[in-house]
Scaffold this motif. Structure first.
Motif, PDB file in Angstrom:
ATOM      1  N   LEU A  15       0.828  -1.192   0.000  1.00 55.27           N
ATOM      2  CA  LEU A  15       0.000   0.000   0.000  1.00 55.27           C
ATOM      3  C   LEU A  15       0.871   1.254   0.000  1.00 55.27           C
ATOM      4  O   LEU A  15       2.039   1.197   0.404  1.00 55.27           O
ATOM      5  N   PRO A  16       0.336   2.377  -0.435  1.00 57.66           N
ATOM      6  CA  PRO A  16       1.056   3.641  -0.245  1.00 57.66           C
ATOM      7  C   PRO A  16       1.344   3.846   1.244  1.00 57.66           C
ATOM      8  O   PRO A  16       0.548   3.434   2.098  1.00 57.66           O
ATOM      9  N   VAL A  17       2.466   4.478   1.561  1.00 58.60           N
ATOM     10  CA  VAL A  17       2.940   4.556   2.950  1.00 58.60           C
ATOM     11  C   VAL A  17       3.158   6.002   3.376  1.00 58.60           C
ATOM     12  O   VAL A  17       3.650   6.829   2.603  1.00 58.60           O
ATOM     13  N   ILE A  18       2.808   6.268   4.636  1.00 55.84           N
ATOM     14  CA  ILE A  18       3.148   7.528   5.301  1.00 55.84           C
ATOM     15  C   ILE A  18       3.763   7.178   6.653  1.00 55.84           C
ATOM     16  O   ILE A  18       3.184   6.397   7.412  1.00 55.84           O
ATOM     17  N   VAL A  19       4.939   7.717   6.931  1.00 54.74           N
ATOM     18  CA  VAL A  19       5.575   7.565   8.240  1.00 54.74           C
ATOM     19  C   VAL A  19       5.722   8.959   8.838  1.00 54.74           C
ATOM     20  O   VAL A  19       6.241   9.867   8.175  1.00 54.74           O
ATOM     21  N   LEU A  75      19.683   6.574   6.060  1.00 57.88           N
ATOM     22  CA  LEU A  75      19.612   5.136   5.810  1.00 57.88           C
ATOM     23  C   LEU A  75      18.165   4.650   5.911  1.00 57.88           C
ATOM     24  O   LEU A  75      17.731   3.800   5.127  1.00 57.88           O
ATOM     25  N   PHE A  76      17.425   5.184   6.869  1.00 58.71           N
ATOM     26  CA  PHE A  76      15.996   4.872   6.963  1.00 58.71           C
ATOM     27  C   PHE A  76      15.296   5.207   5.653  1.00 58.71           C
ATOM     28  O   PHE A  76      14.517   4.408   5.117  1.00 58.71           O
ATOM     29  N   GLN A  77      15.563   6.392   5.138  1.00 60.40           N
ATOM     30  CA  GLN A  77      14.894   6.798   3.904  1.00 60.40           C
ATOM     31  C   GLN A  77      15.311   5.915   2.730  1.00 60.40           C
ATOM     32  O   GLN A  77      14.473   5.496   1.930  1.00 60.40           O
ATOM     33  N   ASP A  78      16.592   5.638   2.630  1.00 59.85           N
ATOM     34  CA  ASP A  78      17.076   4.802   1.522  1.00 59.85           C
ATOM     35  C   ASP A  78      16.476   3.406   1.568  1.00 59.85           C
ATOM     36  O   ASP A  78      16.047   2.861   0.538  1.00 59.85           O
ATOM     37  N   ILE A 129       7.959  13.700   8.254  1.00 63.77           N
ATOM     38  CA  ILE A 129       6.902  13.037   7.498  1.00 63.77           C
ATOM     39  C   ILE A 129       7.534  12.519   6.209  1.00 63.77           C
ATOM     40  O   ILE A 129       8.023  13.305   5.388  1.00 63.77           O
ATOM     41  N   PHE A 130       7.536  11.208   6.053  1.00 64.92           N
ATOM     42  CA  PHE A 130       8.034  10.562   4.841  1.00 64.92           C
ATOM     43  C   PHE A 130       6.870   9.882   4.132  1.00 64.92           C
ATOM     44  O   PHE A 130       5.974   9.328   4.789  1.00 64.92           O
ATOM     45  N   VAL A 131       6.900   9.908   2.808  1.00 61.60           N
ATOM     46  CA  VAL A 131       5.773   9.359   2.043  1.00 61.60           C
ATOM     47  C   VAL A 131       6.288   8.545   0.867  1.00 61.60           C
ATOM     48  O   VAL A 131       7.415   8.737   0.387  1.00 61.60           O
ATOM     49  N   SER A 132       5.444   7.649   0.381  1.00 63.46           N
ATOM     50  CA  SER A 132       5.751   6.899  -0.830  1.00 63.46           C
ATOM     51  C   SER A 132       5.399   7.752  -2.055  1.00 63.46           C
ATOM     52  O   SER A 132       4.704   8.770  -1.937  1.00 63.46           O
ATOM     53  N   LEU A 157      11.242   5.676   0.653  1.00 56.95           N
ATOM     54  CA  LEU A 157      10.267   6.745   0.823  1.00 56.95           C
ATOM     55  C   LEU A 157      10.886   8.088   0.448  1.00 56.95           C
ATOM     56  O   LEU A 157      12.101   8.197   0.258  1.00 56.95           O
ATOM     57  N   LEU A 158      10.057   9.117   0.390  1.00 56.86           N
ATOM     58  CA  LEU A 158      10.483  10.460   0.013  1.00 56.86           C
ATOM     59  C   LEU A 158      10.296  11.410   1.192  1.00 56.86           C
ATOM     60  O   LEU A 158       9.347  11.265   1.971  1.00 56.86           O
TER      61      LEU A 158
END
Length: 357
Positions: free
Chosen positions: A240-244, A259-262, A293-296, A266-267
């Protein structure tokens, strides 16, 4: 001559502060130097200008010193430049040629000991977010917020705690199978839930607040780093699309958050736009972005704001996202590499080793 000695002293400090974060250690007194890159970059630039304007270069030591200082500045600037307008936006602006469904999110660390809730209540009413996440929330905070959201937010997940890791989620949109997870220890919760967006599609939401590396709480960053790697794996494997979102207790440019983002693929909504610093709300000269806020790539950005003071040491962070899945290919993140996955696994292995001791 005194000014030159002061500049040389500052230069030595700048060089040391630049090199310390390169030490591969989880100790708090090393990881803390990941944070002040904005301030260090600015001061180093000023020192270089003064040195070049005020002093003649009479020997090799002057050239070596200014060379090292310029090297430090370049290294520091490269760290923070993605979070300025000089860089390409990672999450593209929302399309204007047609209307897409949007989702508005608000996250705020309320500061458990903060007894002034009027500011937060005002922000809640002003921004009217679809989903809100509050960290450091105890029972008093839950009761105060409940007075504001009664009847408006039909869906909620509440886990008030007195250990500064209580977390609350309120949503106008349907939360599907919400769960409270304890990823690292039984005292640090996170909320994992699917959310049904306005047009009916589901998205995966992760609200987190890992523990910071601090001498009085946890002298190592191991727990924080491992939790971020666990969430990144869940995000990467989600269909599913993701939001963190939440208080990461880490800056955007640190090796761990990068590293979390990589590894999550996510963007970052900040990249190409600005620092949007959320901590420390009480210190104008020492602020950096700790709430994220990171998103797909299915999401684009319609609005991004740092909210007004709520008498916490954090400012609230607000985002409005446009859901445009058919445009996702235009902003795909780089696929995770084997080396990045190995680094993430090293962080998880450190946690296992720590827990076995």
């Amino acid at each position: 001559m005194l000014l030159k000695k002061i500049l040389i002293g500052f230069g030595i400090i700048a060089i040391v502060f630049t090199l310390i974060p390169l030490i591969p250690s989880d100790y708090w007194w090393i990881r803390m130097f990941d944070f002040p890159h904005i301030q260090l970059t600015s001061l180093t630039f000023v020192a270089i200008l003064i040195y070049l304007i005020k002093f003649d270069f009479k020997n090799i030591k002057d050239y070596v010193f200014i060379g090292l200082l310029i090297g430090c500045f370049i290294f520091q600037f490269i760290k923070i430049v993605p979070y300025t307008f000089l860089y390409k936006k990672e999450v593209m602006d929302a399309s204007t040629n047609r209307e897409y469904p949007t989702i508005k999110l608000l996250t705020a660390n309320v500061l458990q000991k903060n007894e002034h809730d009027d500011g937060l209540k005002a922000i809640i009413k002003e921004l009217d977010a679809d989903i809100m996440v509050f960290t450091e929330a105890n029972t008093r905070w839950r009761d105060a917020i409940a007075q504001t959201v009664t009847g408006t937010y039909k869906y909620k997940v509440e886990l008030p705690l007195d250990n500064t890791y209580g977390i609350l989620m309120y949503s106008k949109l349907e939360l599907v199978n919400p769960e409270v997870k304890f990823m690292v220890t039984d005292s640090i919760p996170s909320i994992h839930s699917k959310v049904r967006m306005p047009q009916g599609d589901l998205a995966q939401l992760y609200a987190i607040h890992p523990t910071p590396p601090m001498p009085q709480e946890n002298p190592l960053s191991t727990d924080r780093d491992a939790e971020l790697m666990m969430i990144s794996e869940l995000a990467r494997n989600s269909r599913l699309p993701v939001i963190v979102l939440g208080d990461f207790n880490d800056v955007a440019w640190s090796p761990t958050t990068l590293l979390f983002q990589d590894t999550s693929e996510l963007l970052d909504v900040r990249v190409g736009r600005g620092f949007y610093s959320t901590f420390d709300a009480n210190k104008h000269l020492f602020r950096w972005p700790l709430d994220h806020i990171f998103v797909s790539p299915e999401f684009r950005l319609a609005d991004l704001q740092v909210g007004n003071s709520i008498d916490s040491d954090h400012f609230p962070l607000y985002v409005e996202l446009s859901y445009e899945p058919e445009q996702a290919k235009q902003q795909l993140p780089k696929p995770v590499t084997k080396e990045q996955l190995e680094k993430a696994q090293e962080q998880l292995d450190k946690l296992k080793k720590k827990q076995q001791q």
